[in-house]
Design a protein around this motif. Sequence first.
Motif, PDB file in Angstrom:
ATOM      1  N   LEU A  65       0.890  -1.331   0.151  1.00 34.53           N
ATOM      2  CA  LEU A  65      -0.035  -0.319   0.181  1.00 34.53           C
ATOM      3  C   LEU A  65       0.625   1.173  -0.414  1.00 34.53           C
ATOM      4  N   PHE A  66       2.085   1.168   0.522  1.00 32.50           N
ATOM      5  CA  PHE A  66       2.900   2.311   0.757  1.00 32.50           C
ATOM      6  C   PHE A  66       4.034   1.983  -0.130  1.00 32.50           C
ATOM      7  N   CYS A  67       4.959   3.017  -0.416  1.00 29.85           N
ATOM      8  CA  CYS A  67       6.052   2.946  -1.448  1.00 29.85           C
ATOM      9  C   CYS A  67       7.282   2.499  -0.064  1.00 29.85           C
ATOM     10  N   GLY A  68       8.053   1.637  -0.143  1.00 30.48           N
ATOM     11  CA  GLY A  68       9.377   0.682  -0.119  1.00 30.48           C
ATOM     12  C   GLY A  68      10.511   1.669  -0.112  1.00 30.48           C
ATOM     13  N   SER A  69      10.567   3.043  -1.213  1.00 28.08           N
ATOM     14  CA  SER A  69      11.877   3.622  -0.763  1.00 28.08           C
ATOM     15  C   SER A  69      11.090   5.092  -0.002  1.00 28.08           C
ATOM     16  N   CYS A  70      10.026   5.685  -0.005  1.00 24.72           N
ATOM     17  CA  CYS A  70       9.938   7.315   0.191  1.00 24.72           C
ATOM     18  C   CYS A  70       9.003   7.037   1.115  1.00 24.72           C
ATOM     19  N   GLY A  71       7.520   5.886   1.094  1.00 17.52           N
ATOM     20  CA  GLY A  71       6.935   5.792   2.103  1.00 17.52           C
ATOM     21  C   GLY A  71       5.482   6.627   2.041  1.00 17.52           C
ATOM     22  N   ARG A  72       5.001   7.129   1.167  1.00 13.45           N
ATOM     23  CA  ARG A  72       4.341   7.486  -0.501  1.00 13.45           C
ATOM     24  C   ARG A  72       3.642   6.450  -0.681  1.00 13.45           C
ATOM     25  N   SER A  73       2.099   6.908   0.040  1.00 13.69           N
ATOM     26  CA  SER A  73       0.597   5.514  -0.972  1.00 13.69           C
ATOM     27  C   SER A  73       1.114   5.745  -2.532  1.00 13.69           C
ATOM     28  N   MET A  74       0.901   4.008  -2.698  1.00 14.02           N
ATOM     29  CA  MET A  74       0.728   3.264  -4.492  1.00 14.02           C
ATOM     30  C   MET A  74      -0.909   3.539  -4.438  1.00 14.02           C
ATOM     31  N   ARG A  75      -0.001   3.469  -6.041  1.00 11.88           N
ATOM     32  CA  ARG A  75      -1.995   3.614  -6.903  1.00 11.88           C
ATOM     33  C   ARG A  75      -1.611   2.719  -7.945  1.00 11.88           C
ATOM     34  N   ALA A  76      -2.622   1.325  -8.252  1.00 13.46           N
ATOM     35  CA  ALA A  76      -2.713   0.900  -9.199  1.00 13.46           C
ATOM     36  C   ALA A  76      -2.799   1.453 -10.575  1.00 13.46           C
ATOM     37  N   ASP A  77      -1.551   0.557 -11.470  1.00 13.42           N
ATOM     38  CA  ASP A  77      -1.526   1.293 -12.317  1.00 13.42           C
ATOM     39  C   ASP A  77      -2.941   1.084 -13.674  1.00 13.42           C
ATOM     40  N   GLU A  78      -3.197   1.653 -14.517  1.00 11.56           N
ATOM     41  CA  GLU A  78      -4.423   1.695 -15.367  1.00 11.56           C
ATOM     42  C   GLU A  78      -3.771   0.745 -16.209  1.00 11.56           C
ATOM     43  N   LYS A  79      -3.129   0.489 -17.006  1.00  8.77           N
ATOM     44  CA  LYS A  79      -2.038  -0.691 -18.052  1.00  8.77           C
ATOM     45  C   LYS A  79      -2.592  -1.792 -17.905  1.00  8.77           C
ATOM     46  N   GLU A  80      -1.190  -1.808 -16.780  1.00 10.15           N
ATOM     47  CA  GLU A  80      -0.543  -2.770 -16.311  1.00 10.15           C
ATOM     48  C   GLU A  80      -1.203  -3.906 -14.892  1.00 10.15           C
ATOM     49  N   ARG A  81      -0.554  -4.640 -14.365  1.00  9.59           N
ATOM     50  CA  ARG A  81      -0.503  -5.518 -12.976  1.00  9.59           C
ATOM     51  C   ARG A  81       0.704  -4.421 -12.521  1.00  9.59           C
ATOM     52  N   MET A  82       0.525  -3.548 -12.004  1.00 12.85           N
ATOM     53  CA  MET A  82       1.789  -2.381 -11.523  1.00 12.85           C
ATOM     54  C   MET A  82       1.437  -1.569 -10.402  1.00 12.85           C
ATOM     55  N   LEU A  83       2.077  -0.940  -8.782  1.00 16.57           N
ATOM     56  CA  LEU A  83       1.962  -0.440  -8.318  1.00 16.57           C
ATOM     57  C   LEU A  83       2.865   0.402  -8.576  1.00 16.57           C
ATOM     58  N   ARG A  84       2.260   1.589  -9.015  1.00 17.42           N
ATOM     59  CA  ARG A  84       3.350   2.812  -8.707  1.00 17.42           C
ATOM     60  C   ARG A  84       3.501   4.162  -7.836  1.00 17.42           C
ATOM     61  N   CYS A  85       4.316   4.546  -7.794  1.00 20.78           N
ATOM     62  CA  CYS A  85       4.219   5.775  -6.831  1.00 20.78           C
ATOM     63  C   CYS A  85       4.751   6.732  -7.283  1.00 20.78           C
ATOM     64  N   ASP A  86       3.862   7.743  -7.484  1.00 23.01           N
ATOM     65  CA  ASP A  86       3.446   9.590  -7.737  1.00 23.01           C
ATOM     66  C   ASP A  86       4.697  10.251  -7.709  1.00 23.01           C
ATOM     67  N   HIS A  87       4.923  10.121  -6.306  1.00 24.48           N
ATOM     68  CA  HIS A  87       5.630  10.947  -5.458  1.00 24.48           C
ATOM     69  C   HIS A  87       7.915  10.738  -6.294  1.00 24.48           C
ATOM     70  N   CYS A  88       7.768   9.674  -6.662  1.00 21.56           N
ATOM     71  CA  CYS A  88       9.381   9.099  -6.952  1.00 21.56           C
ATOM     72  C   CYS A  88       9.616   8.200  -7.940  1.00 21.56           C
ATOM     73  N   GLY A  89       8.453   7.704  -8.895  1.00 22.05           N
ATOM     74  CA  GLY A  89       8.106   7.053  -9.969  1.00 22.05           C
ATOM     75  C   GLY A  89       8.688   5.055  -9.187  1.00 22.05           C
ATOM     76  N   ASN A  90       8.767   4.823  -8.249  1.00 16.36           N
ATOM     77  CA  ASN A  90       9.069   3.129  -7.811  1.00 16.36           C
ATOM     78  C   ASN A  90       7.797   3.339  -8.022  1.00 16.36           C
ATOM     79  N   MET A  91       7.586   1.491  -8.717  1.00 18.35           N
ATOM     80  CA  MET A  91       6.945   0.701  -9.574  1.00 18.35           C
ATOM     81  C   MET A  91       7.237  -0.784  -9.171  1.00 18.35           C
ATOM     82  N   VAL A  92       6.593  -1.324  -7.942  1.00 10.18           N
ATOM     83  CA  VAL A  92       5.813  -2.578  -7.590  1.00 10.18           C
ATOM     84  C   VAL A  92       5.874  -3.843  -8.632  1.00 10.18           C
ATOM     85  N   TYR A  93       6.029  -5.183  -8.740  1.00  9.05           N
ATOM     86  CA  TYR A  93       4.901  -5.681  -9.250  1.00  9.05           C
ATOM     87  C   TYR A  93       5.405  -7.060  -8.821  1.00  9.05           C
ATOM     88  N   PRO A  94       3.979  -7.858  -8.957  1.00  9.65           N
ATOM     89  CA  PRO A  94       3.897  -8.865  -8.131  1.00  9.65           C
ATOM     90  C   PRO A  94       5.113  -9.495  -7.704  1.00  9.65           C
TER      91      PRO A  94
END
Length: 283
Positions: free
Chosen positions: A114-143
């Motif tokens: 739910l939260f970014c492992g790099s900066c601690g901000r909230s993650m959001r689900a990407d619209e195009k692929e199964r991925m979570l994105r942090c809009d603050h630092c750009g961190n991307m997390v896959y399953p």
Amino acid sequence: MIQDIAPHHFDNQYHPRPPKTDDGVLLYRKGRVYIQEDGHIPAVRELCGEDRDRLQYLFSIDERAYYTLLQEAKQLPAGYAFLALNVLRTLRDRVAAMAAVSGHQLWNWYQTHLFCGSCGRSMRADEKERMLRCDHCGNMVYPKIVPAVIVGVIHEDEIVLTRYAGRSYRKDALIAGFCEIGETLEDTVRREVMEEVGLQVRNIRYYKSQPWSFTDTLLAGFFCEVSGDRQIVMDLDELSMARWVHRRDIPSDAEGISLTGEMMSVFKKYGHLWQRSLTDMVK
């Protein structure tokens, strides 16, 4: 095995769509899934309107899509109960079992990111692929998918069977273990066999793979032959039992859902001739 649901088709591509009233909703609490004992899964129409707006797409089986809620439902549908995930091992409705265990793997991934492992901000689900994105630092997390091996160590008509120490699962199993960073699958086979039963092996040969969502794992099955001394030296921290068993004495696979069980059954039937075509082996 649990993923063998043909002629039904499991589609894990991420192409979310607005939920239909008959689509399935997979609700979880840690280690539990909200279903009926026969495997019936709640439908979207059984959710309150606010919860319908919060559904997260997971996958589809045939024409039915499955969703989950990343927060507790405002009002749980009546007629269901939170049952331990282990009930899926013996559930006769294999489609429901596959949906429920795969859904839990994805639900758990969303819950733990739910939260970014790099900066601690909230993650959001990407619209195009199964991925979570942090809009603050750009961190991307896959399953997360964890590779592991299942190993049938054989000598003529005997195979090494084990039982785990300190686990609720008490039945016979094969040697198993997770891959470490920098290892090939074959290196993992050699290391795990040596660590668990003190045997050296040769002629490592791939058998089959299986997604095992109970532990976020992709299993790779191998058979191999013992090399040299057959004396077992058991790791007491990992195992409560390890022994050579003649193939006629291998227990039957009553569950029929695991790679471990299938490999034991194949060796029981074919012995060292297990390398026959898979078509022949599963007849």
